[in-house]
Design an enzyme around this catalytic site. Structure first.
Site, short mmCIF file in Angstrom:
data_model
loop_
_atom_site.label_atom_id
_atom_site.label_comp_id
_atom_site.label_asym_id
_atom_site.label_seq_id
_atom_site.Cartn_x
_atom_site.Cartn_y
_atom_site.Cartn_z
N GLY A 275 36.09 84.43 -76.69
CA GLY A 275 37.00 85.54 -76.21
C GLY A 275 38.33 85.05 -75.36
O GLY A 275 39.23 85.06 -75.75
N ARG A 311 40.18 91.64 -62.50
CA ARG A 311 39.49 90.06 -62.03
C ARG A 311 39.94 89.90 -60.69
O ARG A 311 38.90 89.13 -60.05
CB ARG A 311 40.03 89.31 -63.10
CG ARG A 311 39.39 89.59 -64.52
CD ARG A 311 39.92 88.32 -65.61
NE ARG A 311 38.81 87.28 -65.38
CZ ARG A 311 39.38 86.05 -64.67
NH1 ARG A 311 40.53 85.90 -64.15
NH2 ARG A 311 38.45 85.11 -64.68
N TYR A 315 36.34 89.09 -58.81
CA TYR A 315 35.81 87.84 -58.75
C TYR A 315 36.65 87.19 -57.73
O TYR A 315 36.56 85.83 -57.52
CB TYR A 315 35.84 87.14 -60.12
CG TYR A 315 35.23 88.01 -61.25
CD1 TYR A 315 33.95 88.06 -61.28
CD2 TYR A 315 36.21 88.18 -62.22
CE1 TYR A 315 33.66 88.86 -62.65
CE2 TYR A 315 35.89 88.73 -63.37
CZ TYR A 315 34.41 89.20 -63.48
OH TYR A 315 33.96 89.68 -64.41
N CYS A 342 43.33 102.86 -53.13
CA CYS A 342 42.92 103.00 -51.75
C CYS A 342 41.62 102.07 -51.60
O CYS A 342 40.60 102.61 -51.34
CB CYS A 342 42.54 104.57 -51.57
SG CYS A 342 43.92 105.50 -51.86
N GLU A 343 41.91 100.76 -51.88
CA GLU A 343 40.96 99.80 -51.84
C GLU A 343 41.42 98.36 -51.27
O GLU A 343 42.54 98.02 -51.78
CB GLU A 343 40.26 99.25 -53.03
CG GLU A 343 39.23 100.41 -53.50
CD GLU A 343 38.02 100.10 -52.87
OE1 GLU A 343 37.64 99.24 -52.13
OE2 GLU A 343 36.95 100.95 -52.95
#
Ligand SMILES: *Cc1c(COP(=O)(O)O)cnc(C)c1O
Length: 425
Positions: A275, A311, A315, A342-343
């Site tokens: 992939g 990503r 991670y 909001c993170e």
């Protein structure tokens, strides 16, 4: 290796007149050259086939380009099976490598004539119960447990992974399949992810080839194909050395000749389910700088967010960033590049050295061609972006439009009486 964007500021300024940022853009030329190189690297094996891992970039336009080079699709769900079928990739061109599989997914896979790769020994009875009898051709997913090591260290930890059958179960399962009338057998394993080394596939191949010889001795089953699955990685960071697919193909050929040929298994077909390697470097997320903020740190706010590329948030993954038009300027500023969720993990880069950025600049976030758009979600009511294809002739094709608020509202039941009534008329 220096990382260069495959678009320029001038190109993006043209494209945004028609398709506003943010969007993912894919490089048709790069996709084609890479697919061709992969095919050549394994041309020594008569039955070789790549089944593109659809989950990486589920877009029929891209799947069809790969299909021209003989690639099938590796599906893991009902919808991915439907997508592959709709793209004209069907029958034996589909590998169905799923886990915790719902009955309806197995049913459709069988109906389409896909090769089914079972993730567990209990799935033999489960599948037989659904279909009435087993397909004539079946594959099993192997998990040796422990850690996967190569010379320069531990690559991954199969012992912690939920996938596959143990060594003991593998022998038992082939015996059961044989006794139940299966005629063609495959073996599959995915033991390490995003490996940036030419050693992974040859090491994995050696382990699977030796197992194939044991399977033949213990159960009398001669495998028809061995599926090395995905896991060949890409250099997300500029200091990494890219894999050389020719060296990888040669490495696999060498162990094939050492292990399989003397055991009378020279007809085994090699399959892959890549992939990331097929698409990763050939996609970029293009986003516009809409704010700069000077507080405890220097922030650059862009119009994309983790919804478009998860990503880094998920991670802590590195994605290289090019400030388009400033490729040759010194990287003498330190920025956090953020989206609007909001993170606080919604950051494409943290403490990244970049040229001085101004509002209105376009950033190209590299290597988003696999596991980029496809991981997207709708948190904070954010909408998924468009996908564009930069064709070989330089023109741009819209291969997926951006979501609209209407798409977001489409799955609610009627809650707005006025609107529901007018729509029903
Ligand atoms: C995700 C996946 C792949 C592709 O993995 P890459 O890391 O993108 O190469 C292949 N096969 C299976 C079964 C997968 O789950």
């Amino acid at each position: 290796m220096e990382k260069k964007a495959f678009v320029t500021k001038e190109m993006i300024e043209e494209i945004v007149k028609k398709y506003p940022t943010p969007f993912h853009i894919y490089d048709e030329k790069g996709i084609r050259e890479n697919a061709k190189a992969l095919k050549e690297a394994f041309s020594w094996n008569k039955g070789y086939k790549e089944f593109f891992a659809v989950k990486a970039t589920p877009n029929p336009f891209l799947m069809k380009i790969l299909h021209e080079y003989g690639c099938g699709s590796d599906c893991s769900s009902l919808t991915e099976l439907m997508l592959s079928d709709a793209a004209g990739i069907t029958g034996r061109d589909i590998m169905f490598s799923s886990n915790d599989t719902p009955a309806e997914d197995f049913e459709l896979a069988a109906k389409l004539g896909a090769t089914i790769n079972l993730d567990d020994i209990t799935h033999i009875d489960f599948l037989e119960g659904i279909l009435g009898r087993l397909p004539k051709r079946l594959s099993l997913r192997y998990n040796p447990g422990g850690v996967f090591k190569i010379s320069n260290g531990i690559m991954d930890n199969p012992g912690d992974a939920k996938y596959g059958l143990t060594t003991e179960q593998i022998f038992e399962a082939y015996g059961i399949l044989k006794q139940k009338g299966v005629e063609e057998f495959g073996l599959h394993a995915f033991l390490a992810s995003n490996t940036v080394t030419n050693d992974y596939y040859p090491m994995l191949a050696k382990q699977l080839f030796e197992l194939a010889v044991q399977i033949k001795e213990k159960t009398g089953v001669s495998l028809s194909f061995i599926n090395l699955s995905g896991g060949v990685g890409i250099p997300y960071r500029p200091e990494q050395t890219p894999n050389d697919i020719r060296i990888i193909g040669e490495g696999v050929r060498k162990v094939f000749e050492e292990v399989l040929v003397p055991a009378g298994l020279a007809d085994v077909a090699i399959y892959t389910e890549l992939g990331r390697f097929m698409m990763g470097p050939y996609g970029m997320l293009v986003t516009k700088v809409i704010h700069e903020k000077h507080t405890h740190k220097e922030y650059i706010g862009v119009d994309a967010c983790a919804v478009n590329l998860m990503r880094p948030a998920m991670y802590g993954a590195y994605h290289h960033i090019t400030v388009l038009g400033k490729e040759n300027e010194p990287c003498d500023h330190t920025y956090d590049v953020t989206g609007s969720l909001c993170e606080n993990n919604d950051k494409f880069a943290i403490d990244r050295q970049l040229p001085k950025i101004d509002i209105g600049d376009y950033l190209a976030i590299h290597d988003t061609g696999a596991h980029g758009f496809s991981m997207g979600y709708n948190y904070n009511g954010k909408l998924k972006s468009a996908e564009l294809l930069l064709k070989e002739d330089g023109s741009v094709q819209l291969i997926r439009r951006a979501q609209t608020p209407a798409d977001y509202f489409a799955t609610f039941d009627c809650f707005d009486e006025y609107r529901c009534l007018t729509e029903k008329k």
